[in-house]
Every structure is written in structure tokens, then in C-alpha cells.
Write a protein that holds these residues in place. Structure first.
Motif, mmCIF file in Angstrom:
data_model
loop_
_atom_site.group_PDB
_atom_site.id
_atom_site.type_symbol
_atom_site.label_atom_id
_atom_site.label_comp_id
_atom_site.label_asym_id
_atom_site.label_seq_id
_atom_site.Cartn_x
_atom_site.Cartn_y
_atom_site.Cartn_z
ATOM 1 N N ASP A 77 0.828 -1.208 0.000
ATOM 2 C CA ASP A 77 0.000 0.000 0.000
ATOM 3 C C ASP A 77 0.864 1.261 0.000
ATOM 4 O O ASP A 77 0.515 2.271 -0.608
ATOM 5 N N HIS A 78 1.996 1.192 0.677
ATOM 6 C CA HIS A 78 2.920 2.322 0.703
ATOM 7 C C HIS A 78 3.556 2.519 -0.682
ATOM 8 O O HIS A 78 3.724 3.661 -1.124
ATOM 9 N N LEU A 79 3.872 1.435 -1.369
ATOM 10 C CA LEU A 79 4.394 1.539 -2.749
ATOM 11 C C LEU A 79 3.383 2.239 -3.654
ATOM 12 O O LEU A 79 3.752 3.090 -4.472
ATOM 13 N N PHE A 80 2.101 1.893 -3.513
ATOM 14 C CA PHE A 80 1.050 2.534 -4.298
ATOM 15 C C PHE A 80 1.000 4.036 -3.998
ATOM 16 O O PHE A 80 0.922 4.873 -4.909
ATOM 17 N N ALA A 81 1.058 4.405 -2.701
ATOM 18 C CA ALA A 81 1.019 5.814 -2.313
ATOM 19 C C ALA A 81 2.235 6.565 -2.850
ATOM 20 O O ALA A 81 2.112 7.715 -3.293
ATOM 21 N N GLN A 82 3.401 5.929 -2.831
ATOM 22 C CA GLN A 82 4.610 6.559 -3.363
ATOM 23 C C GLN A 82 4.452 6.862 -4.855
ATOM 24 O O GLN A 82 4.781 7.958 -5.327
ATOM 25 N N LYS A 83 3.934 5.896 -5.592
ATOM 26 C CA LYS A 83 3.731 6.065 -7.039
ATOM 27 C C LYS A 83 2.738 7.196 -7.308
ATOM 28 O O LYS A 83 2.983 8.077 -8.142
ATOM 29 N N LYS A 84 1.635 7.185 -6.599
ATOM 30 C CA LYS A 84 0.620 8.225 -6.768
ATOM 31 C C LYS A 84 1.193 9.594 -6.410
ATOM 32 O O LYS A 84 0.931 10.586 -7.087
#
Length: 103
Positions: free
Chosen positions: A71-78
Motif C-alpha cells: 500500500d505504501h508503494l502505491f502511495a509513493q507512485k501516486k
């Protein structure tokens, strides 16, 4: 916040875009998620035009695990695609601390 030393601080300094709809909601979700991660010790944040968020961890392994959490990887990308004009991450070992309080 009294922590056993040494410990680690991840200092995330950022400037967001003008259109950062959804940013604060995601930031709150990430803080809540981080609090449930193994090795998490604490969190402090302030935002005006420059945002500074500091998370505290018991080890470099805990920091690496947090960085790779799905979920943190997704937030970083966004964040890179939509919310940040600029950011910098610093990882530091805290060996000593002191504070002042008047009340």
C-alpha cells in the motif's frame, strides 16, 4: 516521545502540487498503516508550504520493509505522479536527544 537510543528517523521533506486533491486522506492512511508495522516507534508531521514528516523506527530493516509495503508503494507512485513537485528522504540514526517543555 521517549525512545530507547539509538533509533532511526526517516525525514520526508516535500513540496506538493497546487492540485493535491486526496493527498491528506492518503497521508492519514499511510500514517495509520505505518503505526501497525513492525519496528515503528512514532511519527511527527508539519505542513505549510514545505511539508516535513518524520517517522521513527527501531532498525534499518524495519525502514526497508516499510518502503516496500504494497500500500505504501502505491502511495509513493501516486505521490510522484500527482501530488509532489519535489521531495527528499533522509534516513538518520538518532544517538542523542533532548527537549524543553514549559507546561
Amino acid at each position: 516521545m521517549e525512545l530507547k537510543k539509538p533509533y532511526y528517523a526517516v525525514i520526508f521533506t516535500s513540496i506538493t502540487t497546487e492540485d493535491n486533491k486526496g493527498y491528506m486522506e492518503m497521508a492519514h492512511q499511510m500514517e495509520s498503516l505505518a503505526k501497525r508495522q513492525t519496528g515503528f516507534l512514532g511519527f511527527e508531521s508539519a505542513r505549510d508550504q514545505l511539508g516535513i514528516s518524520v517517522s521513527y523506527w527501531d532498525s534499518l530493516v524495519a525502514i526497508a520493509d516499510w518502503k516496500m509495503q504494497a500500500d505504501h508503494l502505491f502511495a509513493q507512485k501516486k505521490g510522484r505522479e500527482e501530488w509532489y513537485k519535489w521531495y527528499k528522504v533522509r534516513i538518520c540514526m538518532v544517538e542523542r536527544e533532548y527537549e524543553f517543555g514549559n507546561g
